[in-house]
Design an enzyme around this catalytic site. Structure first.
Site, PDB file in Angstrom:
ATOM      1  N   HIS A 240       0.823  -1.218   0.000  1.00  0.00           N
ATOM      2  CA  HIS A 240       0.000   0.000   0.000  1.00  0.00           C
ATOM      3  C   HIS A 240       0.860   1.272   0.000  1.00  0.00           C
ATOM      4  O   HIS A 240       0.869   2.031  -0.948  1.00  0.00           O
ATOM      5  CB  HIS A 240      -0.904   0.021   1.236  1.00  0.00           C
TER       6      HIS A 240
HETATM    7  O1  RIB Z   1      -5.126   0.590   4.555  1.00  0.00           O
HETATM    8  C1  RIB Z   1      -3.723   0.529   4.428  1.00  0.00           C
HETATM    9  C2  RIB Z   1      -3.071   1.590   5.255  1.00  0.00           C
HETATM   10  O2  RIB Z   1      -3.355   1.383   6.631  1.00  0.00           O
HETATM   11  C3  RIB Z   1      -1.537   1.562   5.138  1.00  0.00           C
HETATM   12  O3  RIB Z   1      -1.036   2.868   5.284  1.00  0.00           O
HETATM   13  C4  RIB Z   1      -1.130   0.717   6.309  1.00  0.00           C
HETATM   14  O4  RIB Z   1       0.183   1.027   6.775  1.00  0.00           O
HETATM   15  C5  RIB Z   1      -2.146   1.135   7.330  1.00  0.00           C
HETATM   16  O5  RIB Z   1      -1.698   2.346   7.912  1.00  0.00           O
END
Ligand code: RIB
Ligand code: CA
Length: 317
Positions: A240
């Site tokens: 992500h």
């Molecule tokens: O949904 C994914 C996000 O939430 C990413 O930034 C992960 O590190 C969590 O913070």
């Protein structure tokens, strides 16, 4: 090469750690500061993790400042226990902190970097956006020193509720401030980040690169991927947060659409949802001008993304 100065605001978090590493490996970028926000874990844990990741990378001169311990108006919902473990960075062996946290709070460090920078600074927001919103609210004059804001968050699907992705859900009021601040926003939401995954085979190639930080990244993925395989049923480990860095150095591998995005604050089922208007309904139906405030990433050349990721990890020694 002229480097773009960046501030990384994060909640490490396995994918935050890999985003930091990718930024460190990118000659196009210079990390001027890392600021932390409670999210995946408590502010103490994520701050400790940020310093330990930089220590692991032998970058002891990048200041880390502690930020918001809870959202602007809501109670903190710690999001990472299941995904990132109790420490927020379970799995790989991490060094002890090689330096102490800044005496400045996150907001103060952000202000200092922006005031001192000769170049416009890019803010990379890869946790709940509380610190970024506080900066924009308290120091709107410094918007002239901000180039753009690249976030990981939101999407047309959710991963915390059916409608909301965690970073936005955790502090929707802060996210609304960011999307409506008038600065260019690049949104790496779930529509793109769930396509930016590393397979088991590719992770073994990463480990096989052999340098310490490639092995470290592979071990981060070993732990982080469990949730993606076992709970989300994905074909790989979704990176992500690294998308919010990768788009700054390899924009050409992403598909995007300039469109209007805003955040739902009050929906019984949809609080924290990013409402992404890819059609411009208001313009088509009523002729209203639509503010295309966001570069919405909707796709990525996954193989190129992974190759660039491995290349970046290999560069780190
Ligand atoms: O949904 C994914 C996000 O939430 C990413 O930034 C992960 O590190 C969590 O913070
Ligand atoms: Ca994060």
């Amino acid at each position: 090469m002229k480097k773009t100065p960046i501030i990384i605001d994060c909640d490490p978090g396995h994918d935050d750690a890999m985003a930091i590493l990718w930024a460190l490996a990118s000659e196009e970028l210079e990390i001027k500061a890392v600021t932390t926000v409670a999210g995946n874990q408590t502010i103490e844990k994520v701050t400790n993790n940020a310093i330990r990741v930089l220590t692991k990378a032998r970058k002891l001169n990048i200041p880390v400042a502690r930020g918001a311990q809870e959202p602007m108006v809501r109670k903190l919902v710690v999001g990472g226990a299941l995904v990132h473990g109790d420490s927020g960075l379970e799995g790989p062996k991490l060094p002890e902190c090689g330096f102490t946290v800044s005496e400045l709070r996150a907001l103060e460090l952000m202000v200092k970097v922006l005031e001192e920078s000769q170049e416009k600074v890019t803010i990379v927001g890869i946790g709940p956006l509380t610190n970024v919103a506080e900066l924009l609210i308290t120091r709107p004059d410094l918007k002239t020193k901000i180039n753009e804001i690249s976030i990981m968050g939101g999407g047309t699907v959710g991963n915390w509720t059916p409608a909301a992705e965690y970073n936005i859900f955790a502090d929707p009021e802060a996210a609304k401030v960011v999307f409506n601040c008038g600065l260019p926003v690049i949104m790496s939401g779930l529509d793109v980040t769930q396509k930016a995954y590393v397979t088991r085979e590719e992770n073994e190639r990463l480990r096989g690169q052999g340098n310490e930080l490639s092995v470290f990244a592979a071990e981060l993925i070993d732990y982080f991927s469990k949730y993606h395989y076992e709970v989300e049923g994905f074909p790989g480990c979704t990176l992500h947060d690294p998308c919010a860095v990768a788009v700054l150095v390899h924009p050409e591998i992403f598909d995007s659409k300039q469109c209007h995005v805003d955040v739902e604050l009050n929906g019984e089922l949809t609080t924290g949802m990013t409402v992404v208007d890819t059609i411009d309904y208001q313009k088509k139906l009523f002729g209203k001008e639509v503010n295309h405030n966001t570069k919405f990433l909707c796709g990525v050349d996954r193989e190129k993304f992974v190759e660039y990721f491995l290349e970046a990890m290999k560069k780190l020694n």
